[in-house]
Each structure stands twice: as C-alpha cells, then as structure tokens.
Design a protein around this motif. Structure first.
Motif, mmCIF file in Angstrom:
data_model
loop_
_atom_site.group_PDB
_atom_site.id
_atom_site.type_symbol
_atom_site.label_atom_id
_atom_site.label_comp_id
_atom_site.label_asym_id
_atom_site.label_seq_id
_atom_site.Cartn_x
_atom_site.Cartn_y
_atom_site.Cartn_z
ATOM 1 N N LYS A 181 -32.008 -37.392 -6.171
ATOM 2 C CA LYS A 181 -31.446 -38.459 -7.025
ATOM 3 C C LYS A 181 -31.867 -39.803 -5.736
ATOM 4 C CE LYS A 181 -26.846 -40.027 -5.895
ATOM 5 N NZ LYS A 181 -25.636 -39.975 -6.463
ATOM 6 N N LYS A 182 -32.726 -40.333 -6.429
ATOM 7 C CA LYS A 182 -33.057 -41.885 -5.943
ATOM 8 C C LYS A 182 -31.913 -42.754 -5.040
ATOM 9 C CE LYS A 182 -36.076 -46.371 -6.908
ATOM 10 N NZ LYS A 182 -36.384 -46.061 -5.353
ATOM 11 N N VAL A 183 -32.236 -43.477 -4.005
ATOM 12 C CA VAL A 183 -30.607 -44.276 -3.058
ATOM 13 C C VAL A 183 -31.635 -45.241 -2.745
ATOM 14 C CG1 VAL A 183 -29.327 -41.863 -2.330
ATOM 15 C CG2 VAL A 183 -31.679 -43.196 -0.872
ATOM 16 N N GLN A 184 -30.898 -47.084 -3.340
ATOM 17 C CA GLN A 184 -31.637 -48.025 -3.194
ATOM 18 C C GLN A 184 -32.022 -48.308 -1.480
ATOM 19 O OE1 GLN A 184 -31.810 -50.068 -5.967
ATOM 20 N NE2 GLN A 184 -31.348 -48.207 -7.251
ATOM 21 N N PHE A 185 -30.953 -47.709 -0.646
ATOM 22 C CA PHE A 185 -30.955 -48.445 0.621
ATOM 23 C C PHE A 185 -32.746 -47.436 1.424
ATOM 24 C CE2 PHE A 185 -28.697 -44.597 0.985
ATOM 25 C CZ PHE A 185 -29.753 -43.447 1.972
ATOM 26 N N LEU A 237 -28.129 -36.574 15.254
ATOM 27 C CA LEU A 237 -29.856 -35.138 15.040
ATOM 28 C C LEU A 237 -29.143 -34.346 14.916
ATOM 29 C CD1 LEU A 237 -32.108 -36.675 13.640
ATOM 30 C CD2 LEU A 237 -32.619 -36.244 15.724
ATOM 31 N N GLN A 238 -29.525 -33.222 13.386
ATOM 32 C CA GLN A 238 -28.966 -32.152 13.395
ATOM 33 C C GLN A 238 -30.312 -31.439 12.669
ATOM 34 O OE1 GLN A 238 -26.711 -30.766 14.674
ATOM 35 N NE2 GLN A 238 -25.623 -32.055 15.404
ATOM 36 N N PRO A 239 -30.460 -30.084 12.892
ATOM 37 C CA PRO A 239 -31.876 -30.131 11.875
ATOM 38 C C PRO A 239 -32.413 -29.938 10.683
ATOM 39 C CG PRO A 239 -30.458 -28.056 13.529
ATOM 40 C CD PRO A 239 -29.922 -29.518 13.286
ATOM 41 N N THR A 240 -30.741 -30.040 10.245
ATOM 42 C CA THR A 240 -30.990 -30.423 8.886
ATOM 43 C C THR A 240 -30.601 -31.535 8.293
ATOM 44 O OG1 THR A 240 -28.324 -29.862 8.223
ATOM 45 C CG2 THR A 240 -29.428 -28.136 8.343
ATOM 46 N N GLY A 241 -29.944 -32.959 9.288
ATOM 47 C CA GLY A 241 -29.893 -34.321 8.628
ATOM 48 C C GLY A 241 -29.818 -35.096 10.131
ATOM 49 N N TRP A 255 -43.398 -33.346 2.596
ATOM 50 C CA TRP A 255 -42.515 -33.551 1.561
ATOM 51 C C TRP A 255 -42.703 -34.461 0.798
ATOM 52 C CZ3 TRP A 255 -38.079 -33.962 6.163
ATOM 53 C CH2 TRP A 255 -37.740 -33.024 6.249
ATOM 54 N N PRO A 256 -41.886 -33.567 -0.633
ATOM 55 C CA PRO A 256 -41.562 -34.075 -1.441
ATOM 56 C C PRO A 256 -41.377 -35.204 -1.731
ATOM 57 C CG PRO A 256 -40.771 -32.200 -2.272
ATOM 58 C CD PRO A 256 -41.544 -32.354 -0.478
ATOM 59 N N ARG A 257 -40.110 -35.209 -0.713
ATOM 60 C CA ARG A 257 -39.393 -36.418 -0.652
ATOM 61 C C ARG A 257 -38.503 -35.965 0.642
ATOM 62 N NH1 ARG A 257 -36.559 -32.970 -4.524
ATOM 63 N NH2 ARG A 257 -35.314 -32.113 -4.016
ATOM 64 N N LEU A 275 -27.894 -38.695 6.470
ATOM 65 C CA LEU A 275 -28.725 -38.170 5.327
ATOM 66 C C LEU A 275 -28.650 -36.784 5.521
ATOM 67 C CD1 LEU A 275 -31.528 -40.983 6.771
ATOM 68 C CD2 LEU A 275 -30.315 -40.811 4.785
ATOM 69 N N THR A 276 -29.190 -36.000 4.630
ATOM 70 C CA THR A 276 -29.572 -34.818 4.241
ATOM 71 C C THR A 276 -30.797 -34.915 3.924
ATOM 72 O OG1 THR A 276 -27.096 -34.168 4.045
ATOM 73 C CG2 THR A 276 -28.593 -32.422 3.942
ATOM 74 N N PHE A 277 -31.639 -34.236 5.213
ATOM 75 C CA PHE A 277 -32.899 -34.074 4.960
ATOM 76 C C PHE A 277 -33.830 -32.727 3.696
ATOM 77 C CE2 PHE A 277 -32.602 -35.069 9.218
ATOM 78 C CZ PHE A 277 -33.177 -36.349 9.025
ATOM 79 N N TYR A 278 -34.557 -32.965 2.718
ATOM 80 C CA TYR A 278 -35.707 -31.991 2.174
ATOM 81 C C TYR A 278 -34.950 -31.026 2.704
ATOM 82 C CZ TYR A 278 -38.429 -30.234 -0.837
ATOM 83 O OH TYR A 278 -39.258 -28.446 -1.415
ATOM 84 N N ALA A 279 -35.714 -30.603 4.184
ATOM 85 C CA ALA A 279 -36.642 -29.656 5.378
ATOM 86 C C ALA A 279 -35.634 -29.862 6.297
ATOM 87 C CB ALA A 279 -37.770 -29.232 4.610
#
Length: 207
Positions: A106-110, A42-46, A98-100, A64-68
């Motif tokens: 880009k939308k991801v299926q999972f 777990l990192q600050p960015t993802g 967060w908006p996402r 995962l790379t987080f929005y913020a």
C-alpha cells in the motif's frame, strides 16, 4: 502533543557478491532534533524511530516494516541537524532490487524515492560511491579503481562499435548529399530563369 510522521526518502543498491554494495539508503527528515532527543530501534524486519524537536515543538514518530530483512549489525546511522541517514545492509545478497521498501504494498504519503541517490538497477555499477562518504569505513571505496578499469573496457567497446559507424555514415552522407545537390541545382536554374525574366521586365519598364 501530537506526533508527526516524518518524510522518508529512500534509494537502494544491490549485489549478489559484495555485501557492502547491497544496501538500502534511508533518510528520515527530522529538522532540529538533537541526538539526545531521538530514539532509533533497528531490527532485522523494520525500524521504530521517535524524535523530539524543542524548537519546532514537534515529536516525530515512524514505524517501518521492511520488504525483506536487513542486518542491523552491518548497518550505519549518520545524524545531522536536518535528518537521520541510515545505510541498511540487506541481509540477502541479490542482484535484483527490492520491488519496494515496505512489506505492505500500500502506498504511503510520507515515503518518497530519493532521486539524488537513486540509480537504475542496470546502471548501479557506474554510480559514484561518494554519496555515502559520511558513513566512513566504506568497504567498497578502494575497489572502485578496479571498477573504473571495467568502465574503460565498456567505453572502448562502445568506441569500437562507434568506430565502425563513420564508414556507414559517410556512405549515407554521399548518397544523401547527391540528392539535395540535384534538387539545389534545379532550384538554382529555376531561380536564374526567374531572375533573368525579372531583369528583362525591369529593362523593358525602364525603356
């Protein structure tokens, strides 16, 4: 052995004043992955997750790379035999959601919204906190009493507003009631005439 991307459910809360109410709730669906078979970075960015299920003969991998940014030190992880649940503290205090979840739009299926945990941004103060009880040490829990008082205030104001309503409704009801009554009387008279006519006809026929 091929790697599988696990399904991820997410929801969030936000606050510009209380850090413990400003978080992302993430559920990584990885059934039958024992704690010793998973690795979570777990990192600050993802985050990067890898888990292996002996019973399902399956290896899960997720990046995962987080929005913020989040604060890993203030985030919590809860492992069950069906999934890995994370409560990720958002680094920046903000009333807005967060908006996402992810940086990339880009939308991801999972990735799916966790509707069991999700509440709308303007209703989150009324959301129950017990969804997150398994994480323990919830700083927001004791304060709920005060929040409950606020809800009472909101309810009273609604009742107050509603209290003014019946008067208006009664007036409307009276005017509305008059109209159907008149129509009803007319119908009754018509029906009475029809009934009398039928009786006369019946009497003539019998005679």
């Amino acid at each position: 052995m091929s790697q599988v991307t696990p399904e991820v459910l997410w929801a969030q809360r936000s606050s510009n004043a209380e850090p413990e109410k400003n978080f992302i709730y993430l559920t990584i669906s990885v059934p039958d992955v024992p704690k010793e078979n998973l690795k979570l970075d777990l990192q600050p960015t993802g985050l990067t997750f890898t888990g292996h299920s002996e019973t399902l003969k399956r290896t899960y991998h997720l990046e995962l790379t987080f929005y913020a940014e989040i604060d890993p030190a203030e985030s919590k992880v809860h492992h069950t035999d069906r999934n890995v649940e994370l409560k990720l503290r958002k680094k920046e205090l903000n009333d807005e959601y967060w908006p996402r979840l992810l940086k990339d739009s880009k939308k991801v299926q999972f990735l799916k919204t966790d509707f069991d945990k999700w509440v709308d941004e303007d209703e989150q103060n009324e959301a129950p906190e017990d969804d997150f009880s398994q994480f323990g040490g919830m700083g927001g829990m004791p304060g709920m009493g005060g929040a409950g008082g606020d809800f009472g205030g909101i309810d009273f104001s609604k009742l107050g507003a509603a209290g003014g309503m019946p008067g208006g409704d009664e007036e409307d009801d009276e005017s509305d009631d008059d109209m159907p009554a008149l129509e009803g009387e007319e119908e009754t008279k018509e029906e009475a005439k029809e009934g009398a006519k039928e009786e006369k006809d019946a009497t003539k026929a019998a005679a």
